[in-house]
Design a protein around this motif. Sequence first.
Motif, PDB file in Angstrom:
ATOM      1  N   PRO A   1       5.301  -3.880   4.163  1.00 28.43           N
ATOM      2  CA  PRO A   1       6.609  -4.560   4.101  1.00 28.43           C
ATOM      3  C   PRO A   1       6.507  -6.028   3.702  1.00 28.43           C
ATOM      4  O   PRO A   1       7.439  -6.573   3.115  1.00 28.43           O
ATOM      5  CB  PRO A   1       7.152  -4.400   5.528  1.00 28.43           C
ATOM      6  N   ASN A   2       5.383  -6.678   4.011  1.00 34.20           N
ATOM      7  CA  ASN A   2       5.204  -8.069   3.626  1.00 34.20           C
ATOM      8  C   ASN A   2       5.116  -8.238   2.117  1.00 34.20           C
ATOM      9  O   ASN A   2       5.280  -9.340   1.596  1.00 34.20           O
ATOM     10  CB  ASN A   2       3.940  -8.640   4.272  1.00 34.20           C
ATOM     11  N   HIS A   3       4.835  -7.134   1.413  1.00 37.00           N
ATOM     12  CA  HIS A   3       4.676  -7.189  -0.039  1.00 37.00           C
ATOM     13  C   HIS A   3       5.812  -6.475  -0.765  1.00 37.00           C
ATOM     14  O   HIS A   3       5.742  -6.274  -1.978  1.00 37.00           O
ATOM     15  CB  HIS A   3       3.331  -6.585  -0.430  1.00 37.00           C
ATOM     16  N   GLY A   4       6.851  -6.059  -0.021  1.00 36.50           N
ATOM     17  CA  GLY A   4       8.033  -5.522  -0.673  1.00 36.50           C
ATOM     18  C   GLY A   4       8.115  -4.019  -0.794  1.00 36.50           C
ATOM     19  O   GLY A   4       8.849  -3.505  -1.643  1.00 36.50           O
ATOM     20  N   VAL A   5       7.407  -3.285   0.041  1.00 36.43           N
ATOM     21  CA  VAL A   5       7.471  -1.826  -0.025  1.00 36.43           C
ATOM     22  C   VAL A   5       7.308  -1.253   1.372  1.00 36.43           C
ATOM     23  O   VAL A   5       6.581  -1.794   2.203  1.00 36.43           O
ATOM     24  CB  VAL A   5       6.384  -1.264  -0.980  1.00 36.43           C
ATOM     25  N   LEU A   6       8.030  -0.161   1.645  1.00 40.18           N
ATOM     26  CA  LEU A   6       7.905   0.552   2.916  1.00 40.18           C
ATOM     27  C   LEU A   6       7.180   1.860   2.674  1.00 40.18           C
ATOM     28  O   LEU A   6       7.500   2.596   1.738  1.00 40.18           O
ATOM     29  CB  LEU A   6       9.284   0.834   3.511  1.00 40.18           C
ATOM     30  N   LEU A   7       6.217   2.164   3.534  1.00 36.60           N
ATOM     31  CA  LEU A   7       5.388   3.358   3.382  1.00 36.60           C
ATOM     32  C   LEU A   7       5.325   4.137   4.682  1.00 36.60           C
ATOM     33  O   LEU A   7       5.461   3.576   5.767  1.00 36.60           O
ATOM     34  CB  LEU A   7       3.958   2.968   2.971  1.00 36.60           C
ATOM     35  N   ALA A   8       5.103   5.442   4.563  1.00 37.42           N
ATOM     36  CA  ALA A   8       4.838   6.295   5.722  1.00 37.42           C
ATOM     37  C   ALA A   8       3.353   6.619   5.729  1.00 37.42           C
ATOM     38  O   ALA A   8       2.832   7.229   4.792  1.00 37.42           O
ATOM     39  CB  ALA A   8       5.665   7.579   5.642  1.00 37.42           C
ATOM     40  N   ALA A   9       2.660   6.192   6.766  1.00 36.79           N
ATOM     41  CA  ALA A   9       1.214   6.381   6.834  1.00 36.79           C
ATOM     42  C   ALA A   9       0.848   7.851   6.976  1.00 36.79           C
ATOM     43  O   ALA A   9       1.611   8.659   7.521  1.00 36.79           O
ATOM     44  CB  ALA A   9       0.637   5.589   8.006  1.00 36.79           C
ATOM     45  N   GLY A  10      -0.334   8.193   6.519  1.00 32.25           N
ATOM     46  CA  GLY A  10      -0.802   9.574   6.571  1.00 32.25           C
ATOM     47  C   GLY A  10      -0.776  10.215   7.947  1.00 32.25           C
ATOM     48  O   GLY A  10      -0.408  11.390   8.073  1.00 32.25           O
ATOM     49  N   PRO A  11      -1.163   9.489   9.024  1.00 32.30           N
ATOM     50  CA  PRO A  11      -1.160  10.119  10.346  1.00 32.30           C
ATOM     51  C   PRO A  11       0.194  10.632  10.797  1.00 32.30           C
ATOM     52  O   PRO A  11       0.263  11.468  11.702  1.00 32.30           O
ATOM     53  CB  PRO A  11      -1.655   8.990  11.260  1.00 32.30           C
ATOM     54  N   ARG A  12       1.293  10.180  10.192  1.00 23.24           N
ATOM     55  CA  ARG A  12       2.606  10.725  10.545  1.00 23.24           C
ATOM     56  C   ARG A  12       2.698  12.209  10.224  1.00 23.24           C
ATOM     57  O   ARG A  12       3.506  12.926  10.812  1.00 23.24           O
ATOM     58  CB  ARG A  12       3.707   9.986   9.780  1.00 23.24           C
TER      59      ARG A  12
END
Length: 498
Positions: A437-448
Amino acid sequence: MATRVISAATLTRDLGRWRHEDSEPDGARRTSRPAYLALAESIRLLIHDGRAPLGVALPSERDLATTLGVSRTTVTSAYSLLRENGYLISRQGSRSTVALPSTVKHDGTKPARSILAMMPPSEVPTIDMTYAAMSAPPEMSEAYSIALQGLPIYLGTHGMDPVGVLPLREAIARRYTERGLPTDPDQILVTLGAQHGLRLLLNVLTAPAERVLIDHPSYPNAIEAIRDVGARPVPVPLRPEQPGAGWDLDGIRSAARQTAASTAYLVPDFNNPTGLLMTAEGRAELAAIARETRMTVIVDESMADLQLDGETPPPAAAFARGPEIVSIGSASKSFWGGLRVGWVRANQSLITKLLGTRSTVDLGTPVMDQLATTYLLEHADTILDRRRDQLRVRRAALLDALAEELPDWQAVTGAGGMSLWVQLPTPVSTALAATAPNHGVLLAAGPRFGVQGAFERFIRLPFTQEEPDLRLGVKAITATYTALTPHSADPLTPFTCY
């Protein structure tokens, strides 16, 4: 309950070229590390990738040494190293079982969008890659306009129909029949999405502490639904490199027998997150396994309309001889996530039980949404052909951007669906999602997408955004990955080299 065991043959297959041998200039072979250390490191990576699930017992030292063709001392030393680092638990008189060190979070990471809720609007990242969903098609407005015109005939009733309006059930039944599974409207129960249908089924088919087999990785909300009813998800790893598109059917059969699981939840139609597709032969064998083990398989077909390569086999339930396979579907992935309409296809007896459970939860699906979905299903071929073309173009753009920006990342390219399952060079998925998020993108991590800490070396990247946004998102991911220091990038307990 007997401990589930990974066979020596299965573990050997997953280890692959675990020695990591290199070639000398004269063609001789050399190994850069002691054999026990290479073996221990390879097993550790299998644990983090979810291929050696937590709580499962490894093969005996003697069996593994024989199958690998190494000395027993090599295996003993490797197991000892794993044990010292917290990756194995051994009890007197029992096999060593897979674990994670106490410093590794067993629940992976919370959804990246939880960060979004904490940010001021002006600081919200521009690219949200936590969702695998598309915007609504142009036909959506027409669908609701037609639905509004058809609404008056329902206004003279109480409007609460827990089964679903007949025109929609007829349209869903027609789609199943066209796909090779003859279906009557009476076999359809309309729900508030596939997730709602799954929860109803779990309430009827499972009891607290019962085991539910899942393909691994799998849809995170399904894993949570299984836990919420008090059942225990039992992961059976997907193996994309294996024939049959990744499903370890022998592993499913073995896990069903060893755990006495009465229920399974699988996504054979473009698994979320990998996009993998189970073959017709695999579906026939899955139905046979369900009959042999007296297990009910819940097949999630939410992605079934989104084939991007090749042809899709008939529904898994077409290979069943009785009630051993139950199907759930949804309009959300095919048309729009805001359209909360799904369904269960099952025999009349199970639908009656589901209705009894449903009355304690809700009283039916909104009529307007059902009528709009009916219109969309009647025009599905045109809508879906266009959406598949869009997804193919966007998938190609995402693959191209990854190849250019992150060439050492390896993507599993499934036959359909809405996302790539990408393997990272190092286990940094949680740190990546936390920092992105600090770089402008939201991600869902693999462990989810796994159980108890698996998939730290993977991340799901949807290709549902417009092409410019996908390329911008990959640049932001690259900046995040580059900014991670060795310490912050590795959330795992250091693996000591002796």
